[in-house]
Design an enzyme around this catalytic site. Structure first.
Site, PDB file in Angstrom:
ATOM      1  N   GLU A  91       0.820  -1.208   0.000  1.00 47.26           N
ATOM      2  CA  GLU A  91       0.000   0.000   0.000  1.00 47.26           C
ATOM      3  C   GLU A  91       0.857   1.262   0.000  1.00 47.26           C
ATOM      4  O   GLU A  91       1.946   1.293   0.574  1.00 47.26           O
ATOM      5  CB  GLU A  91      -0.947  -0.031   1.199  1.00 47.26           C
ATOM      6  CG  GLU A  91      -1.942  -1.183   1.049  1.00 47.26           C
ATOM      7  CD  GLU A  91      -2.966  -1.282   2.150  1.00 47.26           C
ATOM      8  OE1 GLU A  91      -4.151  -1.431   1.819  1.00 47.26           O
ATOM      9  OE2 GLU A  91      -2.615  -1.208   3.337  1.00 47.26           O
ATOM     10  N   CYS A 104       3.435   8.336   1.566  1.00 48.46           N
ATOM     11  CA  CYS A 104       3.955   7.336   2.492  1.00 48.46           C
ATOM     12  C   CYS A 104       4.226   6.067   1.689  1.00 48.46           C
ATOM     13  O   CYS A 104       3.314   5.459   1.133  1.00 48.46           O
ATOM     14  CB  CYS A 104       2.908   7.099   3.583  1.00 48.46           C
ATOM     15  SG  CYS A 104       3.427   5.900   4.806  1.00 48.46           S
ATOM     16  N   CYS A 111       6.581  -7.432   6.830  1.00 50.57           N
ATOM     17  CA  CYS A 111       7.743  -7.034   7.645  1.00 50.57           C
ATOM     18  C   CYS A 111       8.041  -8.176   8.595  1.00 50.57           C
ATOM     19  O   CYS A 111       7.130  -8.741   9.206  1.00 50.57           O
ATOM     20  CB  CYS A 111       7.450  -5.758   8.433  1.00 50.57           C
ATOM     21  SG  CYS A 111       8.887  -5.188   9.380  1.00 50.57           S
ATOM     22  N   CYS A 115       6.592  -6.163  15.279  1.00 50.74           N
ATOM     23  CA  CYS A 115       6.255  -5.293  16.408  1.00 50.74           C
ATOM     24  C   CYS A 115       4.822  -5.601  16.834  1.00 50.74           C
ATOM     25  O   CYS A 115       3.945  -5.789  15.977  1.00 50.74           O
ATOM     26  CB  CYS A 115       6.407  -3.823  16.021  1.00 50.74           C
ATOM     27  SG  CYS A 115       8.091  -3.416  15.549  1.00 50.74           S
ATOM     28  N   CYS A 118       1.661  -3.542  15.402  1.00 57.69           N
ATOM     29  CA  CYS A 118       1.681  -3.137  13.991  1.00 57.69           C
ATOM     30  C   CYS A 118       1.009  -4.162  13.100  1.00 57.69           C
ATOM     31  O   CYS A 118       1.349  -5.345  13.127  1.00 57.69           O
ATOM     32  CB  CYS A 118       3.131  -2.923  13.550  1.00 57.69           C
ATOM     33  SG  CYS A 118       3.291  -2.602  11.781  1.00 57.69           S
ATOM     34  N   CYS A 338      -1.229   5.289  10.027  1.00 56.50           N
ATOM     35  CA  CYS A 338       0.013   4.620  10.442  1.00 56.50           C
ATOM     36  C   CYS A 338      -0.280   3.266  11.045  1.00 56.50           C
ATOM     37  O   CYS A 338      -1.096   3.154  11.951  1.00 56.50           O
ATOM     38  CB  CYS A 338       0.692   5.390  11.566  1.00 56.50           C
ATOM     39  SG  CYS A 338       1.444   6.877  11.055  1.00 56.50           S
TER      40      CYS A 338
HETATM   41  N1  SAH Z   1       9.289  -0.095   9.792  1.00 59.17           N
HETATM   42  C1  SAH Z   1       9.482   1.272  10.004  1.00 59.17           C
HETATM   43  C2  SAH Z   1       8.590   2.158   9.156  1.00 59.17           C
HETATM   44  C3  SAH Z   1       7.140   1.774   8.987  1.00 59.17           C
HETATM   45  S1  SAH Z   1       5.998   1.999  10.284  1.00 59.17           S
HETATM   46  C4  SAH Z   1       9.347   1.620  11.465  1.00 59.17           C
HETATM   47  O1  SAH Z   1       8.901   0.784  12.228  1.00 59.17           O
HETATM   48  O2  SAH Z   1       9.754   2.715  11.821  1.00 59.17           O
HETATM   49  C5  SAH Z   1       5.735   3.762  10.459  1.00 59.17           C
HETATM   50  C6  SAH Z   1       5.394   4.161  11.907  1.00 59.17           C
HETATM   51  O3  SAH Z   1       4.071   3.697  12.284  1.00 59.17           O
HETATM   52  C7  SAH Z   1       6.347   3.537  12.928  1.00 59.17           C
HETATM   53  O4  SAH Z   1       6.725   4.463  13.892  1.00 59.17           O
HETATM   54  C8  SAH Z   1       5.489   2.456  13.524  1.00 59.17           C
HETATM   55  O5  SAH Z   1       5.959   2.050  14.765  1.00 59.17           O
HETATM   56  C9  SAH Z   1       4.139   3.114  13.567  1.00 59.17           C
HETATM   57  N2  SAH Z   1       3.023   2.165  13.775  1.00 59.17           N
HETATM   58  C10 SAH Z   1       3.012   0.846  13.520  1.00 59.17           C
HETATM   59  N3  SAH Z   1       1.802   0.327  13.857  1.00 59.17           N
HETATM   60  C11 SAH Z   1       1.057   1.334  14.327  1.00 59.17           C
HETATM   61  C12 SAH Z   1      -0.300   1.433  14.803  1.00 59.17           C
HETATM   62  N4  SAH Z   1      -1.102   0.371  14.815  1.00 59.17           N
HETATM   63  N5  SAH Z   1      -0.750   2.643  15.192  1.00 59.17           N
HETATM   64  C13 SAH Z   1       0.047   3.739  15.115  1.00 59.17           C
HETATM   65  N6  SAH Z   1       1.318   3.707  14.674  1.00 59.17           N
HETATM   66  C14 SAH Z   1       1.829   2.522  14.284  1.00 59.17           C
HETATM   67 FE1  SF4 Z   2       7.919  -3.654  10.768  1.00 56.46          FE
HETATM   68 FE2  SF4 Z   2       5.657  -2.590  11.661  1.00 56.46          FE
HETATM   69 FE3  SF4 Z   2       7.713  -2.917  13.318  1.00 56.46          FE
HETATM   70 FE4  SF4 Z   2       7.846  -1.037  11.389  1.00 56.46          FE
HETATM   71  S1  SF4 Z   2       6.420  -1.071  13.124  1.00 56.46           S
HETATM   72  S2  SF4 Z   2       9.454  -2.530  11.950  1.00 56.46           S
HETATM   73  S3  SF4 Z   2       6.686  -2.077   9.747  1.00 56.46           S
HETATM   74  S4  SF4 Z   2       6.569  -4.567  12.286  1.00 56.46           S
END
Ligand code: SAH
Ligand code: SF4
Length: 360
Positions: A91, A104, A111, A115, A118, A338
């Site tokens: 996306e 974005c 990934c 996390c 996420c 995000c």
């Molecule tokens: N992988 C990279 C970039 C992609 S995520 C990273 O982790 O930085 C972009 C941002 O969105 C990151 O700060 C991530 O932690 C945040 N993010 C992920 N899941 C989210 C959620 N469910 N709600 C709000 N922010 C989230």
């Molecule tokens: Fe991967 Fe999501 Fe963690 Fe970013 S926040 S490193 S996209 S699992």
């Protein structure tokens, strides 16, 4: 073999032209046609000699990933689902604001870092995107929306914050970044291109050397025991090591601060005490904070912190002279906010495998 010219940054395009016996300025000319003008059809490239155009038609093409879905949110945010083959889709989100347009961009199908809050992480991981698939998102979005009345492309800022961890797809991400910065392509300043990482320390050092753009780091916790759970890569690169890398990065960064992203999870990381712990943690790193209200997705047990709790957290940081913003939630009605990007990912890694990789 036919080459997709979106796969080439200026260096690789020059080398490819040289291998065909063509001069370097031809590569720059083609780059301008493809990226600056947005023209995929060699026949329309009128200042290129007919013979070369013919050669290109036989040996090359220009194509971004196919669009599977195109959605527009009530707030104007637009999300495209792009087919990257073999059952995977990523996306891309365009966020219009007064005076600027932010794209974005995704760098991986899924990934592997998992996390816990996420949506992309929950999908698992399939593969790295190619340069064409990364820069193709910018190429596509610009052409879809079209130039404004001044002849300028709508995307003025790029954030590498879509699906995936950009620093685990280092080479392709850097090639795409170089195209974004190249005056013959998009000519964006390094301040207008931000890469977000969960903290892959050796790759942060490489990025500083090879292509220092603005840096955002996903912090999300004020101590290692909590961050180990929220961002498991912390088990490999703990906070002390990560913050030292941020300081090193700033020696070359286009801005004199790092942006720390901090997702606000109710009852998990949003207390006043944790805000104070955070202030002490980042004491030696020039930084700004961006608090991201958690965006829910199906099958998550986390909840978004209440607005007053987020404001209180911000106030503690501000009182310590740390500039802190609360990210406006955009496009959540089309799951474009995000952390809501899920695309379609054919997971290739078993979760246990992924954790092992992180620990070793
Ligand atoms: N992988 C990279 C970039 C992609 S995520 C990273 O982790 O930085 C972009 C941002 O969105 C990151 O700060 C991530 O932690 C945040 N993010 C992920 N899941 C989210 C959620 N469910 N709600 C709000 N922010 C989230
Ligand atoms: Fe991967 Fe999501 Fe963690 Fe970013 S926040 S490193 S996209 S699992």
């Amino acid at each position: 073999m036919s080459e997709n010219l979106l796969d080439f940054d200026v260096q690789r395009l020059t080398a490819w032209f040289a291998s065909m016996g063509e001069k370097p300025f031809r590569a720059r000319q083609i780059l301008r046609w493809v990226h600056k003008v947005g023209e995929p059809d060699f026949a329309a490239m009128t200042d290129i000699a007919a013979l070369l155009r013919e050669k290109l038609q036989q040996q090359a093409y220009v194509a971004a990933p196919q669009v599977m879905r195109d959605e527009i949110s009530a707030d104007g945010t637009r999300k495209w689902l792009l087919d990257v083959g073999t059952g995977n889709a990523v996306e891309t989100v365009f966020i219009p604001e007064a005076g600027r347009g932010t794209l974005c961009v995704s760098t991986q199908a899924g990934c592997a870092l998992n996390c816990s809050f996420c949506s992309t992480g929950k999908q698992g991981f399939n593969r790295n995107l190619s340069v064409a698939e990364i820069i193709g998102q910018l190429w596509w979005a610009n052409r879809q929306i079209g130039k404004d009345f001044d002849g300028k492309w709508p995307v003025t800022n790029v954030v590498m914050m879509g699906m995936g961890e950009p620093l685990l797809n280092f080479d392709n991400t850097v090639s795409a970044l170089r195209l974004m910065l190249d005056d013959n392509a998009y000519g964006l300043s390094r301040r207008r291109v931000t890469l977000s990482t969960s903290g892959i320390v050796p790759a942060m050092d490489r990025l500083r050397e090879e292509c220092p753009v603005a840096l955002a780091v996903s912090l999300h916790a004020s101590n290692d025991s909590l961050r180990d759970v929220l961002v498991p890569i912390n088990q490999k690169y703990p906070l002390r090591v990560l913050l030292a890398a941020c300081q090193r990065y700033l020696e070359r960064a286009p801005r004199d601060f790092v942006t720390f992203e901090y997702v606000m999870l109710e009852g998990v990381n949003d207390s006043v005490q944790q805000a104070h712990e955070l202030v002490a943690l980042v004491r030696d790193v020039p930084c700004k904070f961006n608090l991201i209200p958690f965006n829910p997705f199906p099958q998550t047990h986390y909840r978004r912190s209440k607005a007053d709790v987020i404001a209180r957290f911000r106030d503690v940081l501000m009182q310590a002279d740390i500039v802190t913003t609360i990210r406006k939630t955009r496009g959540d009605d089309i799951a474009a906010a995000c952390g809501q990007l899920a695309g379609q990912v054919q997971d290739k890694t078993k979760r246990t495998h992924r954790l092992l990789e992180i620990r070793t």
